[in-house]
Design a protein around this motif. Structure first.
Motif, short mmCIF file in Angstrom:
data_model
loop_
_atom_site.label_atom_id
_atom_site.label_comp_id
_atom_site.label_asym_id
_atom_site.label_seq_id
_atom_site.Cartn_x
_atom_site.Cartn_y
_atom_site.Cartn_z
N UNK A 259 0.83 -1.21 0.00
CA UNK A 259 0.00 0.00 0.00
C UNK A 259 0.86 1.26 0.00
N UNK A 260 0.32 2.32 -0.63
CA UNK A 260 1.05 3.58 -0.80
C UNK A 260 0.34 4.68 -0.02
N UNK A 268 -0.56 13.08 -5.08
CA UNK A 268 -0.80 12.95 -6.53
C UNK A 268 0.24 12.06 -7.19
N UNK A 269 1.10 11.41 -6.38
CA UNK A 269 2.05 10.45 -6.95
C UNK A 269 1.33 9.22 -7.48
N UNK A 270 0.16 8.92 -6.93
CA UNK A 270 -0.63 7.77 -7.36
C UNK A 270 -2.10 8.18 -7.34
N UNK A 271 -2.85 7.72 -8.30
CA UNK A 271 -4.27 8.08 -8.39
C UNK A 271 -5.03 7.57 -7.17
N UNK A 272 -5.98 8.36 -6.69
CA UNK A 272 -6.79 7.94 -5.55
C UNK A 272 -7.62 6.70 -5.89
N UNK A 273 -7.84 6.45 -7.17
CA UNK A 273 -8.65 5.31 -7.58
C UNK A 273 -7.88 3.99 -7.53
N UNK A 274 -6.57 4.05 -7.45
CA UNK A 274 -5.78 2.82 -7.47
C UNK A 274 -6.05 2.02 -6.19
N UNK A 275 -6.22 0.72 -6.28
CA UNK A 275 -6.56 -0.08 -5.09
C UNK A 275 -5.49 -0.08 -4.00
N UNK A 407 -11.51 19.97 -13.80
CA UNK A 407 -11.01 18.90 -14.66
C UNK A 407 -9.83 18.19 -13.99
N UNK A 408 -9.60 16.92 -14.33
CA UNK A 408 -8.51 16.17 -13.68
C UNK A 408 -7.14 16.80 -13.87
N UNK A 409 -6.92 17.52 -14.96
CA UNK A 409 -5.61 18.11 -15.23
C UNK A 409 -5.43 19.50 -14.63
N UNK A 410 -6.49 20.07 -14.05
CA UNK A 410 -6.37 21.38 -13.41
C UNK A 410 -5.52 21.28 -12.15
N UNK A 411 -4.84 22.37 -11.81
CA UNK A 411 -3.92 22.38 -10.66
C UNK A 411 -4.53 23.21 -9.54
N UNK A 412 -4.49 22.66 -8.32
CA UNK A 412 -4.89 23.44 -7.15
C UNK A 412 -3.64 23.81 -6.36
N UNK A 413 -3.66 25.00 -5.76
CA UNK A 413 -2.53 25.52 -4.99
C UNK A 413 -3.02 25.89 -3.60
N UNK A 425 -6.47 14.97 3.18
CA UNK A 425 -7.34 13.84 3.51
C UNK A 425 -8.32 13.50 2.39
N UNK A 426 -9.04 14.52 1.91
CA UNK A 426 -10.23 14.21 1.10
C UNK A 426 -10.10 14.57 -0.38
N UNK A 427 -9.08 15.36 -0.76
CA UNK A 427 -8.99 15.76 -2.17
C UNK A 427 -8.56 14.57 -3.02
N UNK A 428 -9.25 14.39 -4.12
CA UNK A 428 -9.01 13.24 -4.98
C UNK A 428 -8.27 13.67 -6.25
#
Length: 620
Positions: A259-260, A268-275, A407-413, A425-428
């Protein structure tokens, strides 16, 4: 030998304009330009040189010295430390305004070249305007304040000193393990002095950043340790991104069933959807990540400096858990007495994967247990994203609406307050480099200027600054620069009436409500406990040239997000959120000092609780 007669400032810019970085065979122009604010300490020196080279070197006019340095730092971070801006200021207040940014860059290991003006080397007009006179050492100026927060510092008192100084500066700026703020103090008279510089000094230089390979012996030692463990956890830090190692992380995790979890810089090193993705760990971690960390028999740390938030003040991990590091920095690679692989993150992961594969290693997690933890947390995020409160907007509900809209490619700062904890915790995230968090220094005021810097680095996509009202009030000046430069950013301002993150900490440690909310002074008590101040941030943004919207309901927020995306220029959404509606806990602890003696029973109880928890945490 051919020479070129230039002022020291002209020579500096001519040199910087011809520096390049090479990484993995790809070449990058090192300096994209210079950000600056002119004063008497630099306008006739480096300012004149910038005017002379205006068709060759991009100049961006800052509005606050700390703000423009934050923007330069954010640009370099988003560009994986391969491209940067230099920043120039006058002497005195202008220079000192950049000290906080220098500390932020050094803590976060981000290359930042600062060029503050300095007092006269000749001393003829001393004390010049804004000069600090230190009676015991006349060589001391305001710029000496940069020394403890810089990775390299110099004062160039003769024009020919520039040549050796900038070479050392480039050494540090391009060092993956030891980069940070580099400060070259430029006396205002020396900036203007001419010298016959060798023409060779201005030839193109390519600074090659080679991936540091892992020593075979260190790989074998680490593999021997890991191969005896059943429940390892892979912890990703910012070094994973700078090394372009996100694919290696996923491959490593999948190969061995590990697990990561992520730090703020590693998210964001690994997608939140990855098991195998379990999100943030530590003080601001998810329940699943913190439970895995607490029960792990080995922690594999990749590219992280293991700050107190990631380790929950050294309480997050089982006291008998082994630690293995892959880190290009020797200092970081030896923390928690771990087995050190001093290497580039990508190279280290590749070598360790090969060695463990030869040993036929695989973790011993039950798939049902991992999927159960992940499903439990996913359900909790959905609950937080859909909280409905009659009195107004919950902070987590707002985050859910935003996360679902962009969008998935947008950047949050983001950088400071309660938002980093909630976002961790909760940002995907599904794509790397879409989560830009400054949390090494947690510098309030980074968000707006940082978003501008990210937009310079990512001109095609949408960039969102998530900022609390307290942080916005501290530093928002580069909003104007984004308007001036035509670089659209969208500022999502969470107005919760003050410094609510620290307010929560204050009350959580037994204290009362004191000095953290934006309230008027009460006539009855003479304390700051009157009504909440009413601040129209939307009107303020409009006065600075931005478009703006306000949101007090979910419907208004949805409409504002859609309208903001349609705007051509910088836009601010003033979002009124209820205080105290952030996330907290999830089996984590943060060691803060609590008064040992107090008239308050609740403070005394908090102190005793702190002492008990401290006894279970690692002491060094």
């Amino acid at each position: 030998m051919a020479t070129i007669r230039l002022t020291m400032a002209q020579a500096l810019l001519k040199f910087l304009n011809n520096q390049y970085v090479e990484f993995d065979g790809q070449e990058y122009k090192c300096f994209k330009g210079v950000m600056g604010i002119f004063g008497h300490g630099n306008v006739t020196g480096i300012g004149q040189a910038l005017e002379q080279y205006k068709n060759e070197i991009l100049f961006i006019q800052g509005k606050n010295e700390q703000g423009m340095a934050n923007a330069a730092m954010a640009f370099a971070k988003q560009k994986n430390r391969l491209e940067m801006f230099a920043c120039t200021s006058s002497i005195g207040p202008g220079a000192l305004n950049m000290v906080t940014a220098a500390g932020t860059a050094t803590v976060n290991r981000i290359p930042l070249l600062l060029l503050p003006g300095d007092t006269f080397a000749s001393r003829q007009p001393d004390p010049v305007l804004q000069q600090i006179e230190y009676p015991l050492d006349y060589t001391v100026t305001a710029n000496d304040a940069f020394k403890p927060v810089s990775k390299f510092w110099d004062r160039i008192v003769r024009p020919e000193q520039l040549m050796s100084s900038v070479m050392q500066a480039m050494r540090v700026l391009t060092d993956p393990a030891d980069t940070g703020a580099v400060t070259l103090s430029l006396p205002q008279d020396v900036q203007c002095e001419a010298y016959d510089y060798p023409a060779e000094f201005f030839s193109k230089r390519v600074h090659r950043i080679d991936r540091k390979p892992a020593a075979t012996a260190s790989i074998e030692r680490a593999a021997a340790i890991i191969s005896t463990k059943k429940r390892p956890v892979l912890l990703c830090g910012g070094g994973v991104h700078y090394s372009l190692a996100t694919e290696e992380v996923v491959r490593f995790a999948e190969q061995f069933g590990i697990p990561v979890v992520e730090t703020q810089a590693g998210k964001s090193a690994i997608s939140w959807e990855h098991p195998l993705s379990f999100g943030g760990v530590g003080v601001t971690g998810t329940l699943g990540a913190n439970r895995l960390a607490a029960e792990a028999d080995l922690l594999l740390c990749v590219g992280t400096r293991l700050a107190d938030f990631s380790t929950a003040s050294k309480s997050a991990f089982h006291p008998e858990a082994a630690v293995v590091h892959i880190n290009v920095s020797p200092m970081d690679a030896f923390k928690l007495e771990g087995a050190a692989i001093v290497a580039d993150a990508q190279a280290g992961l590749q070598a360790l994967l090969q060695e463990l594969a030869q040993r036929n290693y695989h973790a011993s997690y039950e798939a049902e247990m991992l999927s159960g933890l992940k499903s439990q947390w996913d359900a909790e995020v959905e609950r937080l994203y859909n909280i409905d409160i009659e009195q107004g907007l919950a902070q987590t509900r707002v985050l859910g609406e935003i996360n679902g809209f962009i969008s998935p490619q947008d950047v949050i700062v983001c950088a400071a307050g309660s938002l980093p904890g909630d976002l961790h915790r909760v940002w995907r995230t599904t794509q790397p480099k879409t989560y830009h968090m400054e949390y090494g220094f947690s510098c309030m005021g980074y968000e707006v200027s940082g978003a501008f810097g990210v937009k310079l680095a990512e001109p095609a996509g949408e960039v969102y600054a998530m900022v609390g009202d307290g942080s916005y009030l501290m530093l928002h000046s580069e909003l104007v620069t984004s308007v001036q430069e035509g670089r659209k950013i969208t500022i999502l301002l969470f107005d919760n009436h003050g410094f609510q993150c620290i307010h929560n900490l204050q009350r959580g440690q037994g204290g009362g409500s004191f000095g953290n909310e934006f309230r008027g002074r009460s006539a009855e008590s003479s304390q700051l406990n009157g009504d909440y101040m009413k601040i129209d941030f939307a009107a303020h943004a409009r006065s600075l040239g931005a478009a703006s919207y306000s949101a007090r309901t979910v419907e208004e927020l949805r409409e504002a997000l859609a309208s903001a995306k349609a705007e051509a220029g910088t836009t601010l959404i003033d979002i009124k959120v209820l205080p105290g509606t952030n996330t907290d806990g999830y089996e984590s602890w943060w060691h803060v000092g609590v008064a040992e003696v107090s008239e308050s029973d609740s403070v005394q109880a908090a102190h005793e609780s702190m002492k008990r928890k401290k006894e279970t945490a690692k002491a060094w």
